[in-house]
Design a protein around this motif. Structure first.
Motif, mmCIF file in Angstrom:
data_model
loop_
_atom_site.group_PDB
_atom_site.id
_atom_site.type_symbol
_atom_site.label_atom_id
_atom_site.label_comp_id
_atom_site.label_asym_id
_atom_site.label_seq_id
_atom_site.Cartn_x
_atom_site.Cartn_y
_atom_site.Cartn_z
ATOM 1 N N GLU A 1 0.830 -1.206 0.000
ATOM 2 C CA GLU A 1 0.000 0.000 0.000
ATOM 3 C C GLU A 1 0.864 1.256 0.000
ATOM 4 O OE1 GLU A 1 -3.789 -1.909 2.481
ATOM 5 O OE2 GLU A 1 -2.217 -0.791 3.536
ATOM 6 N N LEU A 2 1.922 1.264 0.803
ATOM 7 C CA LEU A 2 2.800 2.426 0.894
ATOM 8 C C LEU A 2 3.491 2.700 -0.442
ATOM 9 C CD1 LEU A 2 4.165 4.560 2.767
ATOM 10 C CD2 LEU A 2 5.919 2.833 3.228
ATOM 11 N N LEU A 3 4.043 1.649 -1.043
ATOM 12 C CA LEU A 3 4.804 1.829 -2.279
ATOM 13 C C LEU A 3 3.913 2.164 -3.464
ATOM 14 C CD1 LEU A 3 7.347 -1.080 -1.778
ATOM 15 C CD2 LEU A 3 7.883 1.353 -1.806
ATOM 16 N N LEU A 4 2.649 1.778 -3.398
ATOM 17 C CA LEU A 4 1.718 2.091 -4.483
ATOM 18 C C LEU A 4 0.901 3.348 -4.209
ATOM 19 C CD1 LEU A 4 0.430 -1.466 -5.484
ATOM 20 C CD2 LEU A 4 2.234 -0.097 -6.535
ATOM 21 N N GLY A 5 1.174 4.012 -3.089
ATOM 22 C CA GLY A 5 0.483 5.262 -2.777
ATOM 23 C C GLY A 5 -0.973 5.092 -2.396
ATOM 24 N N ARG A 6 -1.320 3.949 -1.832
ATOM 25 C CA ARG A 6 -2.698 3.695 -1.442
ATOM 26 C C ARG A 6 -2.919 4.019 0.029
ATOM 27 N NH1 ARG A 6 -3.208 -2.315 -4.303
ATOM 28 N NH2 ARG A 6 -3.138 -1.580 -6.478
ATOM 29 N N ALA A 7 -4.193 4.095 0.417
ATOM 30 C CA ALA A 7 -4.521 4.280 1.827
ATOM 31 C C ALA A 7 -4.037 3.069 2.612
ATOM 32 C CB ALA A 7 -6.031 4.449 1.988
ATOM 33 N N LEU A 8 -3.481 3.309 3.803
ATOM 34 C CA LEU A 8 -2.920 2.240 4.614
ATOM 35 C C LEU A 8 -3.995 1.539 5.428
ATOM 36 C CD1 LEU A 8 0.288 4.026 5.950
ATOM 37 C CD2 LEU A 8 0.112 2.425 4.029
ATOM 38 N N SER A 9 -3.895 0.237 5.524
ATOM 39 C CA SER A 9 -4.856 -0.545 6.308
ATOM 40 C C SER A 9 -4.770 -0.212 7.786
ATOM 41 C CB SER A 9 -4.614 -2.047 6.100
ATOM 42 O OG SER A 9 -4.863 -2.420 4.766
ATOM 43 N N ILE A 10 -3.562 0.048 8.280
ATOM 44 C CA ILE A 10 -3.364 0.497 9.663
ATOM 45 C C ILE A 10 -2.265 1.562 9.662
ATOM 46 C CG2 ILE A 10 -4.071 -1.702 10.677
ATOM 47 C CD1 ILE A 10 -1.137 -2.362 11.138
ATOM 48 N N PRO A 11 -2.239 2.456 10.652
ATOM 49 C CA PRO A 11 -1.205 3.495 10.678
ATOM 50 C C PRO A 11 0.185 2.894 10.870
ATOM 51 C CG PRO A 11 -3.036 4.018 12.169
ATOM 52 C CD PRO A 11 -3.217 2.601 11.744
ATOM 53 N N LEU A 12 1.193 3.557 10.323
ATOM 54 C CA LEU A 12 2.570 3.122 10.454
ATOM 55 C C LEU A 12 3.328 3.882 11.524
ATOM 56 C CD1 LEU A 12 3.727 2.559 6.751
ATOM 57 C CD2 LEU A 12 3.425 0.839 8.537
ATOM 58 N N ASP A 13 2.693 4.821 12.210
ATOM 59 C CA ASP A 13 3.405 5.671 13.176
ATOM 60 C C ASP A 13 4.149 4.857 14.230
ATOM 61 O OD1 ASP A 13 2.428 7.801 11.801
ATOM 62 O OD2 ASP A 13 0.916 8.369 13.284
ATOM 63 N N GLY A 14 3.525 3.793 14.718
ATOM 64 C CA GLY A 14 4.139 2.985 15.769
ATOM 65 C C GLY A 14 5.331 2.183 15.314
ATOM 66 N N PHE A 15 5.549 2.115 13.998
ATOM 67 C CA PHE A 15 6.639 1.307 13.459
ATOM 68 C C PHE A 15 7.744 2.145 12.784
ATOM 69 C CE2 PHE A 15 2.654 -1.166 13.005
ATOM 70 C CZ PHE A 15 2.940 -2.190 13.905
ATOM 71 N N ARG A 16 7.629 3.459 12.828
ATOM 72 C CA ARG A 16 8.535 4.301 12.050
ATOM 73 C C ARG A 16 9.934 4.319 12.657
ATOM 74 N NH1 ARG A 16 9.108 8.994 14.937
ATOM 75 N NH2 ARG A 16 7.484 9.407 16.470
ATOM 76 N N LEU A 17 10.933 4.522 11.824
ATOM 77 C CA LEU A 17 12.281 4.783 12.296
ATOM 78 C C LEU A 17 12.281 6.068 13.113
ATOM 79 C CD1 LEU A 17 14.509 3.992 9.178
ATOM 80 C CD2 LEU A 17 14.633 2.842 11.396
#
Length: 376
Positions: free
Chosen positions: A358-374
Motif C-alpha cells: 500500500e505504501l509503495l503504491l500510494g494507497r490508503a494504509l490498512s493500519i497506521p505506520l506511526d508505531g513502526f517508524r524509524l
C-alpha cells in the motif's frame, strides 16, 4: 539443514531497472515481493545467502489469532491483519505452486503456573476467542499433558505452518510471477546522490531500481547505518529441539511463558525457544538443548522416551522495543525498511506485505505506520 528450493525455482532474468529492489530474501522480503508482483510491480530480490534459510527456516511457524475490529496496539493491529490474511495466502500459494505450507488451525493452550500473572484480558480485550479451562477441561482436550497448572486458556483459532515449506512456496510463487531472484548476492554498499539511492554494489556488479527496501533481518542494521540510521536491530539467537514421536501425542500448540511446544501432524514436536544475545553465533549449546528437553518433558511427560531428531538455532532480528521498523527511511526519498520483527517474522509477514505494498503504491494504509517508524 535442508537445502533451499532447487535452482529451477529461481527466475534468473534480472530486469535492468526494476520498480523495487528488495535487500533480503527471508519471509518478509519474499512476502513483500510476492504481494507487489501480484500488483504487476517489477521486483528483484537479492540475498547474501539462499532464500528463506536464516530466521525464516529456523522458526516454529506459530500463527496467533487476531481480530482487526478490536485490536488496539500497533503490534496487535499488525498481528490481526496478518492472521486474517494467512488462510487465503496459504491457499493461493498452494494453487499457484503446488506446495502446501502446512497451514492449519490447530488451536493453542496457554498454561500458567501458580505465580504467573494471568493475561487472559489481553486476549479478550482484543476480541479473540479465549476460554479459561479447568484441570478437567485441560485433561479432556489434551490427556497427555502434565497435571498441576493453576490456570489454562484455550485459544481455538491459533494456527501453525511449516516454515521451510512456506519459504519454498514463496520462492516458487515469486518466480511464477516474474520476480527476479538472486541468491548469494550480498550488498556491499550504497551508491547515493544526495537524498536518493542510485544503486547498490554487489560482487556481481551494480544493481539499480526506482525504489529500495531493506528487509535483511538481523543484517539490516549495517545497511541502515550506511545511510545514517542505527535503530538497534540486533541478532538474538533462538535454539530449538525437534523430537519425533512417530505419531501425535497432542494436537494443540502449548505455550508457557516465552517457550512452546508445537506438535506437527506427523508426530514431530518442536520445543523452543531460547533468547540469547550472542551476536551472529548460530551454534547450538548443550545447556540450552538440555533445558528445552527438560521443559518439553515437564509439559508432556510422554516425550521422555521420544527420540531427539535434531536441534538448530536461528538469529532473530531483535529491536529495542520488540516492534519492527516499517516504512520510509527519513531523508532518503526512495529507501524503505521492513525489519526488526524479532520472534514474529512469520506471523507478521502478510500484514507487513500488505502495508508495504500500500505504501509503495500510494494507497490508503490498512493500519497506521506511526508505531513502526524509524526514530520513534
Amino acid at each position: 539443514m535442508p537445502t533451499g528450493p532447487p535452482a529451477a525455482c529461481y527466475n534468473n532474468f534480472m530486469s535492468q531497472h526494476p520498480d523495487v529492489l528488495i535487500l533480503g530474501g527471508g519471509v518478509i522480503g519474499l512476502t513483500v515481493a510476492y504481494y507487489l508482483a501480484r500488483e504487476k510491480v517489477s521486483v528483484q530480490v537479492v540475498d547474501r545467502g539462499d532464500f528463506g534459510q536464516e530466521a525464516t527456516w529456523a522458526g516454529a511457524g506459530i500463527i496467533p489469532p487476531g481480530n482487526p475490529a478490536c485490536a488496539r496496539t500497533p503490534f496487535d493491529r499488525l498481528r490481526a491483519l496478518s492472521s486474517e490474511a494467512f488462510p487465503a495466502l496459504s491457499q493461493e500459494l498452494r494453487e499457484r505452486t503446488g506446495i502446501d505450507n502446512g497451514y492449519q488451525r490447530c488451536g493453542g493452550l496457554e498454561l500458567l503456573a501458580g505465580s504467573d500473572d494471568p493475561d487472559d484480558q489481553e486476549w479478550r480485550g482484543a476480541g479473540i476467542r479465549c476460554e479459561e479451562l479447568t484441570e478437567a477441561d485441560l485433561v479432556r482436550l489434551e490427556p497427555r499433558l502434565a497435571r498441576g497448572f493453576a490456570r489454562a486458556f484455550h485459544l481455538p483459532d491459533t494456527a501453525q505452518l511449516r516454515n521451510p515449506r512456506h519459504a519454498k512456496a514463496l520462492v516458487a510463487g515469486c518466480a511464477a510471477l516474474g520476480v527476479g531472484l538472486r541468491p548469494a548476492c550480498p550488498v556491499l554498499g550504497w551508491e547515493r546522490d544526495g537524498g536518493r539511492i542510485c544503486g547498490v554494489h554487489t560482487p556481481g556488479g551494480r544493481l539499480t531500481a526506482a525504489r529500495y527496501l531493506i528487509a535483511a533481518g538481523a543484517w539490516s542494521e549495517t545497511l541502515l547505518a550506511e545511510v545514517g540510521w542505527r535503530p538497534g536491530i540486533r541478532p538474538v539467537r533462538g535454539q530449538i529441539a525437534l523430537l519425533n514421536a512417530g505419531a501425535p501425542l497432542f494436537r494443540r500448540i502449548v505455550m508457557h511463558g516465552k517457550r512452546y511446544l508445537v506438535p506437527r501432524p506427523d508426530g514431530r514436536v518442536l520445543a523452543g525457544a531460547t533468547e540469547e544475545d550472542v551476536g551472529f553465533d548460530k551454534r547450538t549449546t548443550a545447556t540450552a538443548i538440555r533445558d528445552l528437553l527438560a521443559f518439553a518433558i515437564s509439559l508432556v511427560p510422554g516425550l521422555a522416551e521420544v527420540p531427539l531428531e535434531r536441534s538448530w538455532a536461528g538469529l532473530r532480528p531483535g529491536s529495542p522495543d520488540g516492534l519492527p521498523f516499517l516504512g520510509p527511511v527519513p531523508d532518503v526519498e526512495n529507501l524503505f525498511v521492513a525489519a526488526g520483527h524479532f520472534r514474529a517474522g512469520i506471523q507478521l509477514s502478510p500484514g507487513t506485505a500488505v502495508l508495504l505494498t500500500e505504501l509503495l503504491l500510494g494507497r490508503a494504509l490498512s493500519i497506521p505506520l506511526d508505531g513502526f517508524r524509524l526514530g520513534r
